[in-house]
Design a protein around this motif. Structure first.
Motif, mmCIF file in Angstrom:
data_model
loop_
_atom_site.group_PDB
_atom_site.id
_atom_site.type_symbol
_atom_site.label_atom_id
_atom_site.label_comp_id
_atom_site.label_asym_id
_atom_site.label_seq_id
_atom_site.Cartn_x
_atom_site.Cartn_y
_atom_site.Cartn_z
ATOM 1 N N GLN A 88 0.851 -1.181 0.000
ATOM 2 C CA GLN A 88 0.000 0.000 0.000
ATOM 3 C C GLN A 88 0.893 1.239 0.000
ATOM 4 O O GLN A 88 1.878 1.294 0.720
ATOM 5 N N SER A 91 0.630 3.150 3.608
ATOM 6 C CA SER A 91 0.821 2.447 4.873
ATOM 7 C C SER A 91 1.846 1.328 4.708
ATOM 8 O O SER A 91 1.981 0.753 3.633
ATOM 9 N N ALA A 93 1.502 -1.293 6.560
ATOM 10 C CA ALA A 93 0.706 -2.480 6.851
ATOM 11 C C ALA A 93 0.291 -3.153 5.551
ATOM 12 O O ALA A 93 -0.104 -2.484 4.597
ATOM 13 N N PRO A 94 0.375 -4.469 5.469
ATOM 14 C CA PRO A 94 -0.032 -5.146 4.229
ATOM 15 C C PRO A 94 -1.539 -5.081 4.029
ATOM 16 O O PRO A 94 -2.315 -5.112 4.981
ATOM 17 N N LYS A 95 -1.932 -4.945 2.761
ATOM 18 C CA LYS A 95 -3.342 -4.964 2.403
ATOM 19 C C LYS A 95 -3.791 -6.414 2.444
ATOM 20 O O LYS A 95 -3.173 -7.286 1.836
#
Length: 101
Positions: A88, A91, A93-95
């Motif tokens: 992403q 972010s 953080a993984p999608k």
């Protein structure tokens, strides 16, 4: 508890010495490779031991892509095929795709 045990002047000197030693080691690596600047260092300059009796160039161990490969869907390696769709831009953080129910 740890914070109270921290002696800043002592830690500062140790960090300075570590940094100085790191830069000295980098200088030696650059000179040994016959380079003039760290920006010239490439994977083919570095050798990695892969077993007790074998060494390989990092350029042979790393997986390279051509410019725009990921954007064009040319993943070439399972690693990128699996993880690139999870990336992403806004972010770290993984999608995560939710399974249809």
């Amino acid at each position: 508890m740890r914070q109270r045990a921290l002696v800043v002047p002592d830690k500062a000197e140790r960090v300075f010495n570590f940094h100085h030693s790191t830069l000295h080691a980098l200088k030696e690596i650059i000179q040994a490779a016959g380079l003039k600047h760290p920006a010239e260092l490439r994977a083919h300059h570095i050798v990695r031991r892969v077993s007790s009796h074998e060494v390989r160039l990092m350029s042979d161990l790393l997986k390279y892509l051509d410019p725009n490969d990921l954007l064009n869907g040319n993943y070439r390696y399972t690693l990128y095929e699996k993880y690139w769709p999870m990336a992403q831009s806004d972010s770290f953080a993984p999608k995560v795709e939710l399974a249809a129910t």
